[in-house]
Design a protein around this motif. Structure first.
Motif, PDB file in Angstrom:
ATOM      1  N   PHE A 204       0.098   3.404  21.900  1.00  0.00           N
ATOM      2  CA  PHE A 204       0.381   3.266  20.473  1.00  0.00           C
ATOM      3  C   PHE A 204       1.338   2.099  20.221  1.00  0.00           C
ATOM      4  O   PHE A 204       1.133   1.297  19.306  1.00  0.00           O
ATOM      5  N   GLU A 205       2.370   1.995  21.031  1.00  0.00           N
ATOM      6  CA  GLU A 205       3.319   0.891  20.863  1.00  0.00           C
ATOM      7  C   GLU A 205       2.654  -0.474  21.041  1.00  0.00           C
ATOM      8  O   GLU A 205       3.015  -1.440  20.373  1.00  0.00           O
ATOM      9  N   ALA A 206       1.676  -0.532  21.939  1.00  0.00           N
ATOM     10  CA  ALA A 206       1.014  -1.805  22.229  1.00  0.00           C
ATOM     11  C   ALA A 206      -0.145  -2.113  21.290  1.00  0.00           C
ATOM     12  O   ALA A 206      -0.708  -3.211  21.347  1.00  0.00           O
ATOM     13  N   ASP A 207      -0.492  -1.176  20.426  1.00  0.00           N
ATOM     14  CA  ASP A 207      -1.635  -1.356  19.537  1.00  0.00           C
ATOM     15  C   ASP A 207      -1.342  -2.471  18.529  1.00  0.00           C
ATOM     16  O   ASP A 207      -0.391  -2.375  17.748  1.00  0.00           O
ATOM     17  N   PRO A 208      -2.153  -3.530  18.507  1.00  0.00           N
ATOM     18  CA  PRO A 208      -1.883  -4.646  17.581  1.00  0.00           C
ATOM     19  C   PRO A 208      -2.052  -4.272  16.112  1.00  0.00           C
ATOM     20  O   PRO A 208      -1.573  -4.999  15.232  1.00  0.00           O
ATOM     21  N   LEU A 209      -2.714  -3.162  15.836  1.00  0.00           N
ATOM     22  CA  LEU A 209      -2.913  -2.732  14.453  1.00  0.00           C
ATOM     23  C   LEU A 209      -1.901  -1.681  14.007  1.00  0.00           C
ATOM     24  O   LEU A 209      -1.985  -1.160  12.897  1.00  0.00           O
ATOM     25  N   ARG A 210      -0.942  -1.360  14.888  1.00  0.00           N
ATOM     26  CA  ARG A 210       0.100  -0.408  14.505  1.00  0.00           C
ATOM     27  C   ARG A 210       1.044  -1.069  13.505  1.00  0.00           C
ATOM     28  O   ARG A 210       1.357  -2.252  13.608  1.00  0.00           O
ATOM     29  N   ILE A 211       1.526  -0.292  12.541  1.00  0.00           N
ATOM     30  CA  ILE A 211       2.413  -0.835  11.507  1.00  0.00           C
ATOM     31  C   ILE A 211       3.753  -0.111  11.539  1.00  0.00           C
ATOM     32  O   ILE A 211       3.805   1.122  11.600  1.00  0.00           O
ATOM     33  N   GLU A 212       4.830  -0.877  11.488  1.00  0.00           N
ATOM     34  CA  GLU A 212       6.173  -0.312  11.344  1.00  0.00           C
ATOM     35  C   GLU A 212       6.743  -0.590   9.956  1.00  0.00           C
ATOM     36  O   GLU A 212       7.452   0.233   9.395  1.00  0.00           O
ATOM     37  N   ASP A 213       6.440  -1.775   9.425  1.00  0.00           N
ATOM     38  CA  ASP A 213       7.004  -2.185   8.146  1.00  0.00           C
ATOM     39  C   ASP A 213       5.982  -2.044   7.021  1.00  0.00           C
ATOM     40  O   ASP A 213       4.865  -2.545   7.121  1.00  0.00           O
ATOM     41  N   PHE A 214       6.400  -1.384   5.959  1.00  0.00           N
ATOM     42  CA  PHE A 214       5.538  -1.170   4.799  1.00  0.00           C
ATOM     43  C   PHE A 214       6.221  -1.645   3.534  1.00  0.00           C
ATOM     44  O   PHE A 214       7.455  -1.671   3.448  1.00  0.00           O
ATOM     45  N   SER A 215       5.422  -1.980   2.551  1.00  0.00           N
ATOM     46  CA  SER A 215       5.978  -2.179   1.218  1.00  0.00           C
ATOM     47  C   SER A 215       6.686  -0.895   0.800  1.00  0.00           C
ATOM     48  O   SER A 215       6.224   0.208   1.093  1.00  0.00           O
ATOM     49  N   LEU A 216       7.794  -1.051   0.140  1.00  0.00           N
ATOM     50  CA  LEU A 216       8.599   0.088  -0.290  1.00  0.00           C
ATOM     51  C   LEU A 216       7.768   1.102  -1.075  1.00  0.00           C
ATOM     52  O   LEU A 216       7.945   2.320  -0.939  1.00  0.00           O
ATOM     53  N   SER A 217       6.842   0.604  -1.885  1.00  0.00           N
ATOM     54  CA  SER A 217       6.046   1.495  -2.732  1.00  0.00           C
ATOM     55  C   SER A 217       5.140   2.416  -1.926  1.00  0.00           C
ATOM     56  O   SER A 217       4.772   3.488  -2.406  1.00  0.00           O
ATOM     57  N   VAL A 218       4.774   2.002  -0.700  1.00  0.00           N
ATOM     58  CA  VAL A 218       3.961   2.893   0.132  1.00  0.00           C
ATOM     59  C   VAL A 218       4.764   4.148   0.457  1.00  0.00           C
ATOM     60  O   VAL A 218       4.283   5.280   0.301  1.00  0.00           O
ATOM     61  N   PHE A 219       6.011   3.977   0.912  1.00  0.00           N
ATOM     62  CA  PHE A 219       6.883   5.125   1.171  1.00  0.00           C
ATOM     63  C   PHE A 219       7.073   5.960  -0.088  1.00  0.00           C
ATOM     64  O   PHE A 219       6.935   7.176  -0.073  1.00  0.00           O
ATOM     65  N   ARG A 220       7.405   5.283  -1.187  1.00  0.00           N
ATOM     66  CA  ARG A 220       7.693   5.998  -2.436  1.00  0.00           C
ATOM     67  C   ARG A 220       6.498   6.812  -2.904  1.00  0.00           C
ATOM     68  O   ARG A 220       6.626   8.000  -3.254  1.00  0.00           O
ATOM     69  N   ASP A 221       5.315   6.199  -2.899  1.00  0.00           N
ATOM     70  CA  ASP A 221       4.134   6.873  -3.424  1.00  0.00           C
ATOM     71  C   ASP A 221       3.686   8.022  -2.527  1.00  0.00           C
ATOM     72  O   ASP A 221       3.196   9.048  -3.017  1.00  0.00           O
TER      73      ASP A 221
END
Length: 311
Positions: A204-221
């Protein structure tokens, strides 16, 4: 076995990528499974369970949610969202995939399988389109976390007003993901909380399509959507005769170490759901499909489906 990929345009002109694992044509199709993946991952991670379902006579479809996987313009757009309501947009994208499935299989109802964020979307989806479903499977689902949920939502609203809702935010990332990982100190990686299987964590850590950073609105929504779906009205709007399987690890921090998952199951029972199965796996973390006992978990899912889906 083989799979195909394709894409469709949404009503707001986004391109959504999806996979299809066709069933074995030598046997009658038992059912159609639509998978909704979790936040920060992508549908391609569901190849193992999709292939097992495929071999069992099920046809499987799964889309990469917008801002995820191959549903982005380029790698730089992973996690970026500039719409008005991420939860609703992702839900509508799932509905468009359902409509594609219905055109290809007009006489079949759908088994909806959602993990984590996908389970939250699936719970809301079921209140709107439950008549189109034959069963609902929820993996790694959550209640509205006491403390962390309200604090996260308040923080997201304030930070959105200060910094703008389309920018990423380190504070919210730490508030959730770092808190989840603290449950498993000493930490080997930043994502020990997803599985006790070190190999799966490393993949999972090595997956190039893994995301750590999101637009704030993704978290909020997502937080707003989570609060909404954990209200009594949502549970009461779920079709009473729909078979529901809820499974999770009892050491999943997203499910509050089993407490939140039990809360969700109890709310469904109180709402009058007649066919509900809850399975908590001892020692399991957030991704039971990637745990050390993943083969047993996959077989449990298949057995549950075979007991309820008749050709």
């Amino acid at each position: 076995m083989s799979f195909t990929t394709s894409a469709y345009k949404t009503i707001d002109d986004e391109t959504i990528f999806y996979y299809k694992w066709p069933s074995n044509r030598n046997n009658p199709i038992k059912g159609i499974v639509q998978i909704a993946h979790g936040v920060g991952e992508h549908a391609g991670r569901y190849h193992p369970i999709a292939e097992k379902l495929q071999n069992e006579g099920f046809e499987v479809y799964a889309n990469d949610h917008r801002a995820h996987g191959k549903s982005v313009k380029s790698h730089d757009y992973l996690g970026y969202y500039d719409g008005d309501n991420y939860f609703l947009d992702a839900l509508n994208d799932m509905r468009q995939l359902t409509e594609i499935i219905q055109k290809e299989h007009p006489n079949k109802k759908i088994i909806l399988f959602g993990h984590s964020m996908g389970s939250l979307l699936s719970r809301e989806y079921t209140t709107k389109y439950g008549a189109d479903l034959e069963a609902l499977i929820l993996s790694g689902t959550a209640s509205f976390m006491k403390g962390l949920g309200p604090v996260g939502l308040f923080s997201a609203d304030i930070l959105g007003k200060i910094n703008g809702k389309h920018r990423s935010n380190e504070l919210l990332k730490k508030l959730f993901f770092t808190q989840f990982n603290k449950k498993f100190k000493p930490n080997r990686t930043k994502v020990d909380w997803i599985s006790s299987d070190a190999r799966q964590v490393d993949l999972f850590e090595a997956d190039p399509l893994r995301i750590e950073d999101f637009s704030l609105s993704v978290f909020r929504d997502i937080l707003k959507g989570t609060k909404k779906i954990n209200k009594i009205q949502t549970f009461e709007s779920t079709p009473k005769d729909l078979p529901i399987l809820i499974f999770s690890g009892d050491k999943d921090p997203v499910g509050e170490m089993g407490k939140g998952v039990k809360k969700v199951a109890n709310a469904y029972e109180k709402a009058g759901i007649k066919n509900l199965t809850l399975k908590l796996y001892e020692g399991g973390r957030h991704e039971m499909l990637n745990e050390i006992n993943k083969n047993d978990v996959e077989q449990d899912v298949i057995n549950w489906l075979n007991d309820r889906i008749k050709v």
